[in-house]
Design an enzyme around this catalytic site. Structure first.
Site, PDB file in Angstrom:
ATOM      1  N   ARG A   5       5.946 -13.078   8.952  1.00 48.19           N
ATOM      2  CA  ARG A   5       6.727 -11.921   8.560  1.00 48.19           C
ATOM      3  C   ARG A   5       8.007 -11.872   9.369  1.00 48.19           C
ATOM      4  O   ARG A   5       8.146 -12.555  10.384  1.00 48.19           O
ATOM      5  CB  ARG A   5       5.900 -10.645   8.744  1.00 48.19           C
ATOM      6  CG  ARG A   5       5.245 -10.558  10.104  1.00 48.19           C
ATOM      7  CD  ARG A   5       4.580  -9.211  10.385  1.00 48.19           C
ATOM      8  NE  ARG A   5       4.453  -8.358   9.230  1.00 48.19           N
ATOM      9  CZ  ARG A   5       3.350  -7.672   8.919  1.00 48.19           C
ATOM     10  NH1 ARG A   5       2.278  -7.768   9.677  1.00 48.19           N
ATOM     11  NH2 ARG A   5       3.322  -6.891   7.884  1.00 48.19           N
TER      12      ARG A   5
ATOM     13  N   GLU B 282       0.876  -1.171   0.000  1.00 48.65           N
ATOM     14  CA  GLU B 282       0.000   0.000   0.000  1.00 48.65           C
ATOM     15  C   GLU B 282       0.916   1.224   0.000  1.00 48.65           C
ATOM     16  O   GLU B 282       1.851   1.283   0.801  1.00 48.65           O
ATOM     17  CB  GLU B 282      -0.878   0.037   1.261  1.00 48.65           C
ATOM     18  CG  GLU B 282      -1.839   1.212   1.229  1.00 48.65           C
ATOM     19  CD  GLU B 282      -2.587   1.462   2.548  1.00 48.65           C
ATOM     20  OE1 GLU B 282      -2.168   0.921   3.582  1.00 48.65           O
ATOM     21  OE2 GLU B 282      -3.570   2.211   2.511  1.00 48.65           O
TER      22      GLU B 282
ATOM     23  N   LYS C  87       4.875  -0.128  10.800  1.00 45.65           N
ATOM     24  CA  LYS C  87       4.764   1.111  10.034  1.00 45.65           C
ATOM     25  C   LYS C  87       4.386   2.274  10.940  1.00 45.65           C
ATOM     26  O   LYS C  87       4.924   3.374  10.833  1.00 45.65           O
ATOM     27  CB  LYS C  87       3.665   0.952   8.972  1.00 45.65           C
ATOM     28  CG  LYS C  87       4.182   0.933   7.545  1.00 45.65           C
ATOM     29  CD  LYS C  87       3.007   0.926   6.562  1.00 45.65           C
ATOM     30  CE  LYS C  87       3.420   0.260   5.256  1.00 45.65           C
ATOM     31  NZ  LYS C  87       2.325   0.163   4.288  1.00 45.65           N
TER      32      LYS C  87
END
Length: 574
Positions: free
Chosen positions: A271, A46, A281
């Site tokens: 991850r 994104e 983030k």
RNA sequence: UGGGGCGUCGUCAAGCGGUAAGACACAAGCCUUUGGAGCUUGCAUUCCCAGGUUCGAAUCCUGGCGCCCCAGCCA
């Protein structure tokens, strides 16, 4: 010669390399001809922030799976939320991925490319009685959803007619309704144990300007509605994503099955997490926005732009990702592994250079005043093809302050009063006298003598010396600022904080120290930002973009393994 | 008695019924004109626990325990 043909039995085949489970799945699909021999992967970020090393793991996994199987790899931006996404992020992301050496050829796509198709798909679901327009407010929808342990209940708008839904949905698109007044929902099962299946929202009304489609739309698809269909439209065969999407998979399956379109295979993997740093983030954004670091490319950050500025090579990051492996279990990788793959790569490829970070003046009393010799130095002992260079030697030099001790402790092999050491590629020198500032007692210079017979660093009489020091000729040295970096956090787990505090409390106050009086050998003159060197005996450094032609700035990428530091630590413990 | 996933060395991670790969870290030693690099050696009698099946189980079965994710009109 015995040329009898060897039996070509399969049993004789060497054992297959251990591959991760994602690659194993791809191999199995290939074997079963599940996607008629095609392998097509993608990385779907994104554009609302910057990429970090965790993304590198996902990027390389997907890209390399495509490469290994003669497949294709797409870059697709999942830009379904215009209020959070910006072109500037999309640009930065592309730059970072390119830097990694990953090539998506002409296959750059955007979920927003598919808005019209997605709209048509939604209309189809409405016509099939599988989606409806809901007038419930966001809060009501939450209440109706139930909880983890209690089923939800149906919206009073759930049984609207197909005609009414079609009409309402068309008018949503036209902009007849305000933000938040209506949504389109899939009609699945409000009692499902999987909350994702309790009539998930497909479209919300947002009168917002999109970074690519501008004002063309005022309804935007939710990620869950856009993602699987985008993969399908692109003909993706293997949709690899992180663990938290595992319980979204039944929803993606449902959409694809209702639509009857190409159905990629989704596989979820864990991850990447690293100790002593953060990958979230949201937290990275906070460090940047609240000024705890200098920007997204601060060399202390695990962002790809930060690692690049720090001096990491893409190869070292790729090797790291390969050594970490891919699995389903949540884990935290030791940052030491990253540093290892970094040193491994830099050791092979970096030109060696002598640089003194904390200078201590040395005067060679018996060396002729005004004389300068150009001595030969090896550029890279790991790579003979890198050749040699000349380094100027003269009567006044600088050595590292740490390389001299007036009262040397045990196992300290370097220079001390009366002691002889080698100056790399130059001569053996002996410390004859120590000059101190009368006021502060600080050592300001050393008087030494040299042995002319040891030119180049070899002693004809076979005399041994316990240390070799790096040095720089005072008159010829270039000045430089050197920025030393340490771990950004003092705790392995930055989130390990006392009640009421957050990760900010674990920030390492000494993560950056700036040395302004560095002295570097003249051969690095004109070095360009990004150039990497090994400063002998110290570590790997690279030229920072803050450098100007006359004022070099270096970042320490990573130190060399420091056995002396380890000995000191052990001695302290005793 | 919500759903989904995961538990193998300090940290990652192979293993898929035949008797615990590899890497990092750590330790000891060799070598060295970088206390760098390199090289050698050591490092899980045991796989979350307890039962069971089997000649044989980390691998199969049963039951526990622990950890992670999900209640955005975020992705």
């Amino acid at each position: 010669m015995n040329d009898k043909p060897k039996p070509d039995s399969e049993a004789a085949a060497p054992p297959a390399e251990a591959v991760d489970f994602v690659r194993a799945i791809v191999a199995e699909d290939l074997k079963n001809n599940k996607f008629v021999g095609r392998v097509h992967t993608r990385f779907p970020p994104e554009p609302n922030g910057h990429l970090h090393i965790g993304h590198a793991k996902a990027i390389y996994l997907n890209y390399l799976i495509a490469v290994e199987n003669d497949g294709l790899f797409n870059l697709r931006f999942d830009d379904t939320n215009p209020t959070k996404e910006e072109t500037q992020f999309a640009d930065a992301i592309q730059k970072d991925i390119r830097w990694l050496g990953v090539d998506w050829a002409d296959r750059l796509f955007w979920a927003s490319d598919y808005f019209e198709t997605l709209y048509e798909y939604a209309v189809k679901l409405i016509k099939d009685g599988k989606a409806y327009v809901d007038d419930l407010s966001a809060e009501e929808i939450r209440e109706y959803r139930g909880t983890l342990t209690e089923p939800g209940k149906n919206s009073p708008y759930r049984e609207r007619s197909v005609e009414e839904n079609l009409d309402l949905f068309a008018r949503m698109r036209k902009g007849e309704f305000p933000d938040g007044s209506k949504v389109l929902r899939a009609k699945i099962d409000m009692a499902s144990g999987n909350l994702n299946m309790r009539d998930p929202v497909m479209y919300r009304i947002m009168h917002a300007k999109h970074h690519r489609t501008g004002d063309a739309w005022c309804i935007y698809p939710m990620y869950d509605w856009a993602h699987g269909q985008s993969d399908s439209i692109e003909g993706i065969t293997h949709s690899n994503c992180s663990l938290e999407f595992e319980d979204h998979r039944p929803l993606y399956d449902w959409f694809l099955d209702q639509l009857g379109i190409h159905h990629p295979r989704q596989t979820e993997f864990a991850r990447l997490n690293l100790n002593y740093t953060i990958m979230s983030k949201r937290k990275l954004r906070r460090l940047v926005e609240e000024g705890y670091v200098r920007g997204w490319d601060d060399p202390r950050l695990p962002t790809l732009s930060g690692l690049r500025r720090r001096g990491y090579s893409p190869e070292s990051i790729r090797n790291f990702c390969e050594r970490v492996g891919v699995a389903k279990r949540n884990s935290v990788v030791d940052i030491a592994l990253l540093e290892h793959t970094l040193r491994e790569d830099l050791n092979k490829h970096s030109a060696r250079v002598m640089a003194v970070l904390r200078p201590l003046k040395v005067i060679i009393d018996n060396y002729p005043e005004g004389q300068v010799e150009q001595l030969d130095a090896v550029n890279n002992p790991e790579d003979p093809s890198a050749g040699t260079r000349k380094v100027p030697f003269s009567r006044e030099l600088y050595i590292e302050r740490d390389d001299f001790r007036e009262d040397p402790p045990k196992k300290f092999f370097r220079l001390a009063p009366g002691r002889e050491v080698r100056l790399r590629y130059a001569y053996f020198i002996t410390c004859e006298a120590v000059v101190k500032d009368e006021q502060t007692g600080e050592i300001t210079a050393l008087h030494c003598s040299y042995d002319p017979a040891t030119k180049g660093g070899d002693s004809p009489d076979g005399r041994k010396v316990k240390a070799t020091l790096h040095w720089v000729s005072a008159e010829h040295a270039l000045d430089a600022e050197v920025r030393l970096y340490d771990k950004l956090f003092i705790k392995e787990d930055p989130d390990d904080v006392p009640e009421g505090q957050d990760f900010i409390a674990n920030l390492n106050p000494d993560s950056l120290s700036v040395l302004t009086s560095g002295k570097i050998e003249p051969s690095v003159k004109g070095a360009a930002p990004g150039n990497r060197y090994q400063f002998e005996r110290q570590g790997y450094f690279c030229v920072d973009p803050d450098s100007t032609e006359n004022a070099l700035v270096f970042n320490r990428t990573v130190g060399l393994r420091d056995t002396w530091a380890k000995i000191q630590k052990q001695q302290k413990r005793k």
